[in-house]
Design an enzyme around this catalytic site. Sequence first.
Site, PDB file in Angstrom:
ATOM      1  CG  ASP A 190      -2.284   0.455   0.991  1.00 32.65           C
ATOM      2  OD1 ASP A 190      -2.434   1.547   0.407  1.00 32.65           O
ATOM      3  OD2 ASP A 190      -3.234  -0.252   1.363  1.00 32.65           O
ATOM      4  CG  ASP A 235      -4.803   5.603   0.806  1.00 35.10           C
ATOM      5  OD1 ASP A 235      -5.660   4.732   0.973  1.00 35.10           O
ATOM      6  OD2 ASP A 235      -4.799   6.692   1.420  1.00 35.10           O
ATOM      7  CD  GLU A 255      -8.960   4.383  -1.840  1.00 32.21           C
ATOM      8  OE1 GLU A 255      -9.892   4.015  -1.126  1.00 32.21           O
ATOM      9  OE2 GLU A 255      -8.055   5.149  -1.437  1.00 32.21           O
ATOM     10  CG  HIS A 281      -9.290  -1.452   4.172  1.00 34.50           C
ATOM     11  ND1 HIS A 281      -9.139  -1.410   2.801  1.00 34.50           N
ATOM     12  CD2 HIS A 281      -8.803  -0.274   4.634  1.00 34.50           C
ATOM     13  CE1 HIS A 281      -8.596  -0.257   2.461  1.00 34.50           C
ATOM     14  NE2 HIS A 281      -8.371   0.453   3.557  1.00 34.50           N
ATOM     15  CG  ASP A 282     -11.632   2.004   3.301  1.00 35.82           C
ATOM     16  OD1 ASP A 282     -11.139   1.949   4.442  1.00 35.82           O
ATOM     17  OD2 ASP A 282     -11.033   2.466   2.310  1.00 35.82           O
TER      18      ASP A 282
HETATM   19  O1  ISL Z   1     -13.918   4.732   3.729  1.00 38.67           O
HETATM   20  C1  ISL Z   1     -14.469   5.422   2.938  1.00 38.67           C
HETATM   21  C2  ISL Z   1     -15.863   5.250   2.766  1.00 38.67           C
HETATM   22  O2  ISL Z   1     -16.496   6.261   3.493  1.00 38.67           O
HETATM   23  C3  ISL Z   1     -13.791   6.418   2.088  1.00 38.67           C
HETATM   24  O3  ISL Z   1     -14.179   7.689   2.326  1.00 38.67           O
HETATM   25  C4  ISL Z   1     -12.322   6.263   2.272  1.00 38.67           C
HETATM   26  O4  ISL Z   1     -11.881   7.023   3.327  1.00 38.67           O
HETATM   27  C5  ISL Z   1     -11.666   6.660   0.997  1.00 38.67           C
HETATM   28  O5  ISL Z   1     -12.077   5.699   0.083  1.00 38.67           O
HETATM   29  C6  ISL Z   1     -10.170   6.636   1.083  1.00 38.67           C
HETATM   30  O6  ISL Z   1      -9.708   5.428   1.587  1.00 38.67           O
HETATM   31  C7  ISL Z   1      -8.356   5.238   1.767  1.00 38.67           C
HETATM   32  O7  ISL Z   1      -7.715   6.343   2.360  1.00 38.67           O
HETATM   33  C8  ISL Z   1      -8.074   6.658   3.704  1.00 38.67           C
HETATM   34  C9  ISL Z   1      -8.099   5.439   4.612  1.00 38.67           C
HETATM   35  O8  ISL Z   1      -8.776   5.754   5.798  1.00 38.67           O
HETATM   36  C10 ISL Z   1      -8.781   4.253   3.963  1.00 38.67           C
HETATM   37  O9  ISL Z   1      -8.715   3.128   4.795  1.00 38.67           O
HETATM   38  C11 ISL Z   1      -8.117   4.032   2.646  1.00 38.67           C
HETATM   39  O10 ISL Z   1      -8.580   2.893   1.984  1.00 38.67           O
HETATM   40  C12 ISL Z   1      -7.068   7.651   4.179  1.00 38.67           C
HETATM   41  O11 ISL Z   1      -5.771   7.164   3.973  1.00 38.67           O
END
Ligand code: ISL
Length: 562
Positions: free
Chosen positions: A98, A205, A254, A327-328
């Site tokens: 990541d 990310d 992402e 994971h989100d």
């Molecule tokens: O989780 C979400 C759904 O509400 C998204 O808003 C998410 O925060 C967004 O997709 C970004 O995600 C990534 O970056 C974030 C981190 O918290 C997430 O786990 C990651 O996948 C910040 O680094």
Amino acid sequence: MVKKWWKESVVYQIYPRSFMDSNGDGVGDLKGIISKLDYLKNLGVDVIWLCPVYESPNDDNGYDISNYQSIIGEFGTMKDWEDLLAGLHDRGMKLIMDLVVNHSSDEHAWFVESRKSKDNPYRDYYIWRSGKDDPEGDGVTEPNNWGSFFSGSAWQYDEATEEYFLHIFSKKQPDLNWENEKVRREVYDMMTWWLDKGIDGFRMDVINLISKVPGLPDSKEGESGFINGPRVHEFMQEMNREVLSKYDVMTVGETCDVTPDDAILFAGEDRGELNMVFQFELMGIDSGPTGKWGVAPWKLSEFKKIVSKWQVELQGKAWNSIYLNNHDQPRLLSRFGNDGEHHSVSGKMLATLLHTLQGTPYIYQGEEIGMTNVRFESIDEYKDIETLNMYREYRDNGHDHSAIMNSIYAKGRDNARTPMQWNDEANAGFTTGTPWLAVNPNYKEINVESALADEGSIFYYYKKLIELRKRHDVIVYGEYVLIDAENEQIYAYTRTLGKEQLLVILNFYEHPARFVLDREKVSFDSNTAELLISNYDVPANQDIDQLTLRPYEARVYKLTVN
Ligand code: ISL
Ligand code: CA
């Protein structure tokens, strides 16, 4: 379509904190993952995507990195990480890491320096602004109206220099300033360092947030000052030229809020940027007018429309990534399937979709055994910063506790983060200590050990789908055509490569459904129809022109086109 190993691969996402704890401290770790490599090999996945394992104060579980080139102590050592990489490579699997470089932790040495003074050499590594005049308030206010993804303003006032810094995520995740060439150089050098250690690629990310609109103006309704900003493609091409192009690696960005046209810019075959992106359109299907937390019903016709749009518009131009949870996101089975009576068949039906669309499939840990969402009684049992901040904000705005809890049950990120369920012993075999986040109480029934002991389990169905991908090019490269756009119960499509065709038929609901094949859309020789996989027993040589599908029934036929 150009053939590539990463198109033919299946990716398995590991959230290390929740995968396997080797030393009883309640937190998953690298040695824990190493102890499960044969399990992953047995499943048959090709690539592991490891969520952040770098040094971090864990404000956002590792997505706030304080040192990009060192492993967080609670997960192990660099030696453990090297053993993990070697263990994967020995088994013929690959590893992607990541890459979280839109922001760092506020505890990163760069930010520690940056906040010290306005003339510090690291000042310009981050995005600092003075406040705006605010005659009505206490004199000054935030530099602009941007909001954080994790509630509240995206700006934080810092006493030391009496300026604000930008943080699109938490206050402990200051945004790096990509306008600064030195920042970009640091990032490219760091990426090179990991690639030279032998990794096989990166998941990047929120990579489409790195370029901010110059001048940082207030954003108007429906606009954003930082999504797909003006220099983002220039930066991605530079990164590719300086780093990625020198290695045979896989990259997935992402990217929130992107359209297929944007995705073609990021991942077009001829663009020299990324291999593919994660798009969020399907993940928004059950959002209400107030966004993610306003849970709304969804219709299958809409679901098909979104998926089909991405399949058709990227065909021949860019590659899709296919995921139904991570994971989100909430667990796919609870969100799009049936986590009660039809747990097993609906899990397999969704797996069929995941593996038979055009794109690289991503399995999120636990999905292969049908793990589900969780409902904790008390807000105190939740750990996710997004969930906790939202709860506080909604309570402050007068929302009812139980209504908020219902949103959390449907959408909260901890749904996906409860520990992996290995067996029916204490804490699901995840830890001998106290898990950092409680296990889902359904681990007695849903766990790896029982999945492995049952040849009809969701696990073996995933394994078979992965094997089929290795045997049939049409599963990887075939062109997608939707064949029943209006049907609100069945999702059916074909994939065609030369004379080979797949016919995929999925009943998305618990009611039996009548399927009538439209011969104008599918032209094949019935004698050649071979059933590749189904989640039910299917009588041999059944006429497939007219079928009654059982609850959540899924079938994949391979045909020869006339
Ligand atoms: O989780 C979400 C759904 O509400 C998204 O808003 C998410 O925060 C967004 O997709 C970004 O995600 C990534 O970056 C974030 C981190 O918290 C997430 O786990 C990651 O996948 C910040 O680094
Ligand atoms: Ca541990």
